[in-house]
Design a protein around this motif. Structure first.
Motif, PDB file in Angstrom:
ATOM      1  N   GLN A 279       0.892  -1.087  -0.197  1.00  0.00           N
ATOM      2  CA  GLN A 279       0.001   0.028   0.015  1.00  0.00           C
ATOM      3  C   GLN A 279       0.940   1.325   0.060  1.00  0.00           C
ATOM      4  O   GLN A 279       1.933   1.354   0.716  1.00  0.00           O
ATOM      5  CB  GLN A 279      -0.706  -0.077   1.362  1.00  0.00           C
ATOM      6  N   GLN A 284       3.456   9.166  -0.263  1.00  0.00           N
ATOM      7  CA  GLN A 284       3.496   9.054  -1.713  1.00  0.00           C
ATOM      8  C   GLN A 284       2.373   9.173  -2.526  1.00  0.00           C
ATOM      9  O   GLN A 284       2.493   9.714  -3.776  1.00  0.00           O
ATOM     10  CB  GLN A 284       3.831   7.182  -1.714  1.00  0.00           C
ATOM     11  N   ASP A 308      13.527  11.264   2.339  1.00  0.00           N
ATOM     12  CA  ASP A 308      14.607  10.670   3.035  1.00  0.00           C
ATOM     13  C   ASP A 308      15.030   9.218   2.400  1.00  0.00           C
ATOM     14  O   ASP A 308      14.098   8.572   1.794  1.00  0.00           O
ATOM     15  CB  ASP A 308      14.147  10.546   4.390  1.00  0.00           C
ATOM     16  N   VAL A 309      16.031   8.783   2.974  1.00  0.00           N
ATOM     17  CA  VAL A 309      16.602   7.419   2.144  1.00  0.00           C
ATOM     18  C   VAL A 309      15.300   6.317   2.704  1.00  0.00           C
ATOM     19  O   VAL A 309      15.187   6.402   3.823  1.00  0.00           O
ATOM     20  CB  VAL A 309      17.946   6.989   2.712  1.00  0.00           C
ATOM     21  N   GLY A 310      15.163   5.428   1.868  1.00  0.00           N
ATOM     22  CA  GLY A 310      14.237   4.542   2.010  1.00  0.00           C
ATOM     23  C   GLY A 310      12.574   5.084   2.148  1.00  0.00           C
ATOM     24  O   GLY A 310      11.779   4.158   2.435  1.00  0.00           O
ATOM     25  N   GLY A 312      10.738   5.504  -0.432  1.00  0.00           N
ATOM     26  CA  GLY A 312      10.013   4.801  -1.299  1.00  0.00           C
ATOM     27  C   GLY A 312       9.856   5.825  -2.804  1.00  0.00           C
ATOM     28  O   GLY A 312       8.733   6.067  -2.890  1.00  0.00           O
ATOM     29  N   LYS A 313      10.860   6.298  -3.066  1.00  0.00           N
ATOM     30  CA  LYS A 313      10.745   7.079  -3.950  1.00  0.00           C
ATOM     31  C   LYS A 313      10.785   6.507  -5.635  1.00  0.00           C
ATOM     32  O   LYS A 313      10.073   6.711  -6.380  1.00  0.00           O
ATOM     33  CB  LYS A 313      12.146   8.245  -4.326  1.00  0.00           C
ATOM     34  N   ILE A 315       9.028   3.840  -6.275  1.00  0.00           N
ATOM     35  CA  ILE A 315       7.556   3.552  -6.886  1.00  0.00           C
ATOM     36  C   ILE A 315       6.978   4.504  -7.270  1.00  0.00           C
ATOM     37  O   ILE A 315       6.130   4.567  -8.324  1.00  0.00           O
ATOM     38  CB  ILE A 315       6.852   2.737  -5.519  1.00  0.00           C
ATOM     39  N   PRO A 460       7.624   4.234   5.068  1.00  0.00           N
ATOM     40  CA  PRO A 460       6.638   3.056   4.780  1.00  0.00           C
ATOM     41  C   PRO A 460       6.484   2.417   6.387  1.00  0.00           C
ATOM     42  O   PRO A 460       7.327   2.436   7.102  1.00  0.00           O
ATOM     43  CB  PRO A 460       7.166   2.154   3.838  1.00  0.00           C
ATOM     44  N   ARG A 463       8.695  -0.059   9.495  1.00  0.00           N
ATOM     45  CA  ARG A 463      10.227  -0.010   9.713  1.00  0.00           C
ATOM     46  C   ARG A 463      10.784   0.146  11.262  1.00  0.00           C
ATOM     47  O   ARG A 463      10.044   1.100  11.948  1.00  0.00           O
ATOM     48  CB  ARG A 463      10.617   1.475   9.028  1.00  0.00           C
ATOM     49  N   ARG A 596      16.720  -1.540   5.836  1.00  0.00           N
ATOM     50  CA  ARG A 596      15.767  -1.591   4.571  1.00  0.00           C
ATOM     51  C   ARG A 596      15.044  -2.758   4.759  1.00  0.00           C
ATOM     52  O   ARG A 596      14.357  -2.981   3.825  1.00  0.00           O
ATOM     53  CB  ARG A 596      16.695  -1.546   3.371  1.00  0.00           C
TER      54      ARG A 596
HETATM   55  P1  ADP Z   1      14.567   5.658  -1.808  1.00  0.00           P
HETATM   56  O1  ADP Z   1      13.543   6.594  -1.480  1.00  0.00           O
HETATM   57  O2  ADP Z   1      15.732   5.645  -0.834  1.00  0.00           O
HETATM   58  O3  ADP Z   1      14.628   5.631  -3.343  1.00  0.00           O
HETATM   59  P2  ADP Z   1      12.952   3.063  -2.458  1.00  0.00           P
HETATM   60  O4  ADP Z   1      12.081   3.534  -3.530  1.00  0.00           O
HETATM   61  O5  ADP Z   1      14.261   2.326  -2.723  1.00  0.00           O
HETATM   62  O6  ADP Z   1      13.524   4.215  -1.339  1.00  0.00           O
HETATM   63  O7  ADP Z   1      12.416   2.168  -1.428  1.00  0.00           O
HETATM   64  C1  ADP Z   1      12.942   1.623  -0.089  1.00  0.00           C
HETATM   65  C2  ADP Z   1      12.106   0.130   0.156  1.00  0.00           C
HETATM   66  O8  ADP Z   1      10.655   0.591   0.749  1.00  0.00           O
HETATM   67  C3  ADP Z   1      12.042  -0.580  -1.188  1.00  0.00           C
HETATM   68  O9  ADP Z   1      12.519  -1.903  -0.682  1.00  0.00           O
HETATM   69  C4  ADP Z   1      10.553  -0.380  -1.350  1.00  0.00           C
HETATM   70  O10 ADP Z   1      10.193  -1.696  -2.168  1.00  0.00           O
HETATM   71  C5  ADP Z   1       9.911  -0.314  -0.002  1.00  0.00           C
HETATM   72  N1  ADP Z   1       8.813   0.630  -0.076  1.00  0.00           N
HETATM   73  C6  ADP Z   1       8.436   1.670  -0.724  1.00  0.00           C
HETATM   74  N2  ADP Z   1       7.502   2.091  -0.487  1.00  0.00           N
HETATM   75  C7  ADP Z   1       6.647   1.285   0.190  1.00  0.00           C
HETATM   76  C8  ADP Z   1       5.349   1.251   0.928  1.00  0.00           C
HETATM   77  N3  ADP Z   1       4.535   2.152   0.744  1.00  0.00           N
HETATM   78  N4  ADP Z   1       5.133   0.379   1.716  1.00  0.00           N
HETATM   79  C9  ADP Z   1       6.450  -0.687   2.270  1.00  0.00           C
HETATM   80  N5  ADP Z   1       7.384  -0.624   1.572  1.00  0.00           N
HETATM   81  C10 ADP Z   1       7.508   0.104   0.693  1.00  0.00           C
END
Ligand code: ADP
Ligand code: MG
Length: 709
Positions: A279, A284, A308-310, A312-313, A315, A460, A463, A596
């Motif tokens: 979700q 996001q 921030d790192v992690g 979820g950018k 997606i 997300p 964490r 992560r």
């Molecule tokens: P960054 O913003 O640092 O690029 P990522 O896009 O690599 O972050 O996402 C970090 C991790 O979190 C990935 O493993 C991703 O699949 C997971 N993630 C992203 N959005 C969600 C969400 N809404 N719920 C759960 N996990 C998520």
């Protein structure tokens, strides 16, 4: 017409070339241009003093201390004599007031000075105080005969200006520049520095007028006058900067052409319903909405996405690329390194596996035949999504219909590189810049104020916070024991060594020593270790990285080459060696490599026994918070704006008076005023705003009205 003309004509005196100022001339003018960027009279007026010397009071000799800098003293000359031989020759005089005796010393122009001295006479003396054999003295003081002792002080605040060694050698020290400025200020009339701010703003913030502000910032009668002047000029400076960027942005909103993504089609919907692996967070969703609105209105989007790192950018990027495809456009996602591009490619092609959409990877190491095929498919439009490194900006890379460019980890790409990307389409594609280095709000406002701005301010769910601890080198074996227990549980670990410059031999040796050390703790074949550093050939780097990503090796010994973006969710420990050598944001980025996955993660900062104040503060901040925005603010405070990565060349931060950290609250005010102004009068056409518009037009790097993209 006539009125507009009158307002536009630049007051001639301020644009006069600096060599025409009395006492300057061509030679010094050349230096002023080179060293201080002073080309005109107006530039000199904008070379503001960095402090003032108080000449409103006379100091008693017994109040002089080693902490005294400049002082003004009045007293009777007791006697003087020449001492020493040849180069050690000097003239020493004693001055006495009712509280004590001090020395005055000259090393040059002895006979000339001596003619001015008369024992028993009273003098007003001024200069920098030093202590010699426990006695206060002034070397080469300014000296003035007084009729009677007790006659007043000079009674003004003397400005001191920054200068350079070269200028000093040509007789333009900080105080001489003051003399020039004083001369100039005497020539400048009120009409030469007309008001540019609308009356409403002046009133609302109780500002003094522009002319007065310039006079008082250089030559205030009192400390309060200086404060008034600085407030006015800082606010003006910040306001103009904000206004300029707001104009560029609103100009883009109104005049730029952009491709239209107005359809949410099959690709987006099908992915959203069937293949979204989790979700989306509220943040996001909000960001996707903002981007959708922005790309649907026929203007080019230029947006900064911070998260921030992690957070979820990735997606978000995927969904927007599907949106582009739904509207018949290709997308390009650009990453700063091969490893990251590869990783994005793996993630994204896995996500889109069951969707009918073509994704390809282009990096510098692509084989010629593959490359040729890829380029052809791209040009013919079969390829919907291209992921790559800077290889994608080469001229041979031609798109069929490029509609969207996403740049990950923006600070490693220059503005020029970005520009080359959007020249690949007749109508410029939408641009989304994603950065994981949180930019403090104040910096974002000043350095990126021309961009629209979205932020994912939420991680997300689920964490676990990363536990961060500080350990000394002497505790390393304990750290290694902990590492072993984690690895034996099946986890992976990073051990990072500083390597500031690839060419730095000492850092390199430390890395090698560290590697041997780790190997001794974790002997093969039971434990397998990857090592990655900048001196390895790219292939070897990739290979080692890949083994770690695939869990083949359990420990990654590396320099900061892995800093950005690498995603190995099974890694649960980040050990940073010589952590005191890293910057705050960099430490935070490194820490973001763990935490992560589902497992509890740790970041261990190892330092030497002795820490400087700043290093101690950095470690403290990092241990106490995991919030990247807080950390970025602190980083800005500790290092100043010029040192924050990616902003170094940003002209937007070159303020003359204002300081974006110390003057945060003024910056907020400036931003609000400029936003209000643009909203009510987007082209600054009202009579009240016309002086402002004309002023902006005449500035270097002026806003190009109607020609903004
Ligand atoms: P960054 O913003 O640092 O690029 P990522 O896009 O690599 O972050 O996402 C970090 C991790 O979190 C990935 O493993 C991703 O699949 C997971 N993630 C992203 N959005 C969600 C969400 N809404 N719920 C759960 N996990 C998520
Ligand atoms: Mg990322």
């Amino acid at each position: 017409m006539l009125k507009a003309f009158l307002i536009t004509s630049q007051p001639a005196i301020l644009s006069s070339p600096i060599e025409y100022l009395k006492g300057v001339g061509p030679q010094r003018a050349d230096l002023l241009k080179k060293e201080l960027n002073i080309f005109t009279f107006g530039d000199l007026l904008q070379h503001f003093p960095f402090r003032h010397i108080d000449r409103t009071s006379i100091t008693n000799i017994n109040e002089l201390t080693p902490a005294t800098e400049y002082a003004q003293v009045a007293g009777v000359l007791l006697h003087y004599e020449q001492l020493g031989q040849k180069s050690g020759r000097r003239l020493v005089a004693e001055l006495k007031d009712k509280t004590g005796i001090m020395e005055l010393t000259w090393f040059q122009g002895l006979s000339w000075v001596q003619k001015m001295l008369e024992t028993g006479q009273s003098y007003l003396v001024f200069g920098r105080v030093t202590f010699y054999n426990g006695r206060p003295q002034i070397i080469h003081p300014e000296l003035e005969l007084l009729k009677t002792v007790g006659q007043g002080a000079k009674n003004y605040l003397e400005p001191v200006y920054s200068t350079t060694e070269k200028l000093k050698s040509k007789g333009l020290g900080g105080r001489q520049i003051g003399k020039l400025t004083q001369l100039l200020m005497g020539m400048v009339k009120e009409k030469d520095i007309p008001e540019i701010l609308p009356g409403k703003i002046i009133k609302e913030f109780k500002l003094i007028d522009r002319y007065k502000a310039f006079r008082q910032v250089h030559f205030p009668q009192t400390a309060d006058e200086y404060v008034e002047a600085v407030k006015r000029l800082k606010l003006e400076e910040l306001f103009l900067a904000q206004l300029r960027m707001a104009l560029i942005r609103s100009g883009r909103h109104r005049y730029s052409k952009g491709v239209v993504f107005d359809r949410v089609g099959d690709l987006f919907n099908r992915f959203y319903r069937n293949f979204l692996p989790f979700q989306l967070t509220t943040a996001q969703k909000r960001v996707i909405k903002e981007i959708r609105a922005d790309t649907a209105r026929g203007r080019q989007m230029n947006r900064l996405l911070q998260g921030d790192v992690g957070s979820g950018k990735t997606i978000v990027a995927v969904l927007i690329m599907l949106l582009a495809a739904d509207n018949g456009f290709q997308s390009c996602l650009m990453a700063p390194t091969e490893i990251l591009a590869q990783q994005h490619y793996n993630t994204i092609s896995a996500l889109l596996q069951k969707m009918n959409i073509r994704v390809s990877l282009l990096t510098g190491s692509a084989k010629p035949a593959e490359r040729k095929k890829l380029l052809q498919e791209l040009e013919e439009g079969q390829l919907a999504i291209l992921i790559g490194t800077h290889a994608v900006i080469e001229d041979v890379v031609q798109f069929h219909k490029l509609g969207l460019v996403i740049i990950d980890e923006q600070h490693r790409f220059g503005v020029a590189q970005r520009a080359r990307l959007w020249q690949k389409a007749t109508v410029p594609p939408h641009v989304l810049v994603m950065t994981a280095t949180p930019i403090p709000r104040t910096l974002a406002m000043t350095a990126y104020g021309d961009l629209d701005y979205s932020v994912i301010d939420e991680l997300p769910p689920g964490r676990q916070p990363i536990t961060t601890v500080h350990r000394y080198e002497s505790q390393r074996s304990k750290v290694m024991d902990f590492l072993r227990s984690e690895i034996d549980k099946g986890r992976q670990a990073y051990i990072i060594f500083p390597l500031i410059e690839e060419s730095d031999k000492l850092d390199y040796e430390n890395l090698m020593k560290g590697y041997e050390n780790v190997k001794a703790y974790f002997p093969e074949p039971r434990y397998r270790i990857s090592m990655v550093h900048g001196r390895q050939p790219a292939e070897q780097k990739e290979q080692n990285m890949k083994r770690f990503v695939e869990h083949d090796t359990r420990i990654m010994v590396s320099t900061t080459v892995i800093e950005v973006g690498v995603d190995v969710p099974n890694a649960s420990v980040m050990v940073i060696e010589s952590a005191e050598k890293f910057g705050l944001s960099q430490l935070h980025q490194l820490r973001g490599r763990v935490g992560r996955g589902a497992e509890k993660s740790y970041c261990i900062l190892i330092t030497g026994p002795k820490l400087g104040n700043d290093a101690r503060e950095r470690i403290r901040v990092l241990v106490s918070t995991g919030n990247g925005f807080e950390i970025a603010e602190k980083d800005l405070e500790l290092r100043g704006p010029g040192e924050i990565e990616g902003t170094r060349q940003s002209g937007a931060l070159n303020f003359k008076l204002a300081h974006i950290v110390q003057d945060r609250s003024l910056l907020e005010i400036a931003k609000n005023i400029s936003a209000r102004l643009i909203e009510n009068d987007p082209e600054l056409n009202s009579a009240e705003n016309l002086p402002l518009k004309n002023f902006l037009r005449m500035q270097k790097g002026a806003v190009l009205w109607r020609k903004i993209s």
